[in-house]
Design an enzyme around this catalytic site. Sequence first.
Site, PDB file in Angstrom:
ATOM      1  CG  HIS A  54      -4.353  -0.665   4.621  1.00  0.00           C
ATOM      2  ND1 HIS A  54      -3.516  -1.061   3.596  1.00  0.00           N
ATOM      3  CD2 HIS A  54      -5.594  -0.534   4.060  1.00  0.00           C
ATOM      4  CE1 HIS A  54      -4.217  -1.184   2.486  1.00  0.00           C
ATOM      5  NE2 HIS A  54      -5.470  -0.852   2.734  1.00  0.00           N
ATOM      6  CB  CYS A  59      -0.955   0.014   1.184  1.00  0.00           C
ATOM      7  SG  CYS A  59      -0.158  -0.095   2.802  1.00  0.00           S
TER       8      CYS A  59
END
Length: 490
Positions: A333, A82
């Site tokens: 994340h 990510c």
Amino acid sequence: MPSSETQSIRMESEIACSLVSKERSGLTQAELSENAARELQEIRKLLWGPNIRVDVFRRWSQGFEFSDTEPSALVQKEGGPCAVIAPVQANLLKILIMDTPGHFLKDLTQDKCRHLLIQALCAILSKCCAKRFRIVSLPMEQCTEAKEVVNAASDIPDVKLSTETLEEATTEPVDASAATTVRVADAREVSSDAYHEGLQVLNFDTIEEVEKYYTEHWQVLSGQYGVMLFLYSVLLTKNIDNVISELSDTSEPLIHNTYGYGSQALINLMLTGRAVAHVWDNDQDVGGLKLRGINEQSDIGFITLMEQMRYCTVGSFYKNPKNPVWVMGSETHLTVLFSTEKRLVSPETPSELARRVFKSYDPEGNNFIPADVLQDVLAALDLVNEPEYVEIMQKRLDPEGLHIILLNAFMDEFFPQEQRSTPDTFDLMHYNGIPGSNEGNKVGYCKGSAILLESDLKSVCISNPMLTCLQTKWPNIEINWHDMRIPSLN
């Protein structure tokens, strides 16, 4: 310098490096190849550390792939990449929203989305370019065959991909149609050593040449190692020495060697072109140590749940970017928040500037400052700040002698006709690239309607990390998500 046509021929011939002429460089082909190999080894160490965990390398081994249900949304198959995918997605959305408005997200064609992705990659590379663009690739069959064989294996009942054999490298093709168990190694998902041995470097003078190359060699991006190849291209284009000089600490790799997530320095590099480790505005002196932050207003913003937890302070350059697109950080994340409301990034009004400056002296977010820093606040705002005047104002703003100045009292005194550039209501959209974090395991965009309340008081809701993160940017925000499901930050 070779023409683009000559470069294309060299690419197709899988040349190890596209080289400038000996007359211009003063180096032989062997010397240039040796330099490229050395730089790639330095990048490997900087990214991964001395050893690369098999599972971490596997999670990063994916190409750029779009969702089946949302044409412009990239899919992140597993945790880790990510740090690259979210900034790329943010740049793609910025181009789509700000540079080519009028498109309906659901109606975008595959070719249009590919073009947007390539433009986003080129935008990131342009921010990082030191001298020329240096694109890292693999021989074309290595870019495509791994993905094709893995996809074929996934269509076979009871096929298992074993990660235990990931470190084995093979060049023998697999007959997937006859297999009942396909090893990852057999599917050409090679070891990290074999991956690095196969890398090749291509040099380009202009970003237009880079865009042309990616357009003609889409499989470099969509293949098994597309995300990593682009990351290596960013670092090589930036120049490894420049990256090291911007990092405050090179003892820790840019990719966590246990959990596989990208460091803040890597995130900042992808968003701003500078591999600094902090998210505050400009540089700060901490105990005589110069710690680098964000040095100008960013094209893409960044907000994080970690700020509410007091792990960091995100500066105005990130919170108030040039475009209404923000990468959002949680503990584990990165996702993307965006809006088509351009007024969210309108120039600050005087009262908004005053609030921002006041709060810069209130790092704990208490909505008050010590009375003895009032003069500094007034000076920062170019207001009258002579000692005699400041003393009068301290008594007026702190009549009870508590030695604090409340934000509301300060604003009522100096900016009684407070105005906002930000609208009171607006729509926000959220992207999370992990299928399992989306409704029905389908990557798409979640839409919500936001309202900014009159009060500055905010309610911290531990069970709603999305709202808590949004409040680091808009303290008085409330939002209703249209599908009644609060999007996940993880």
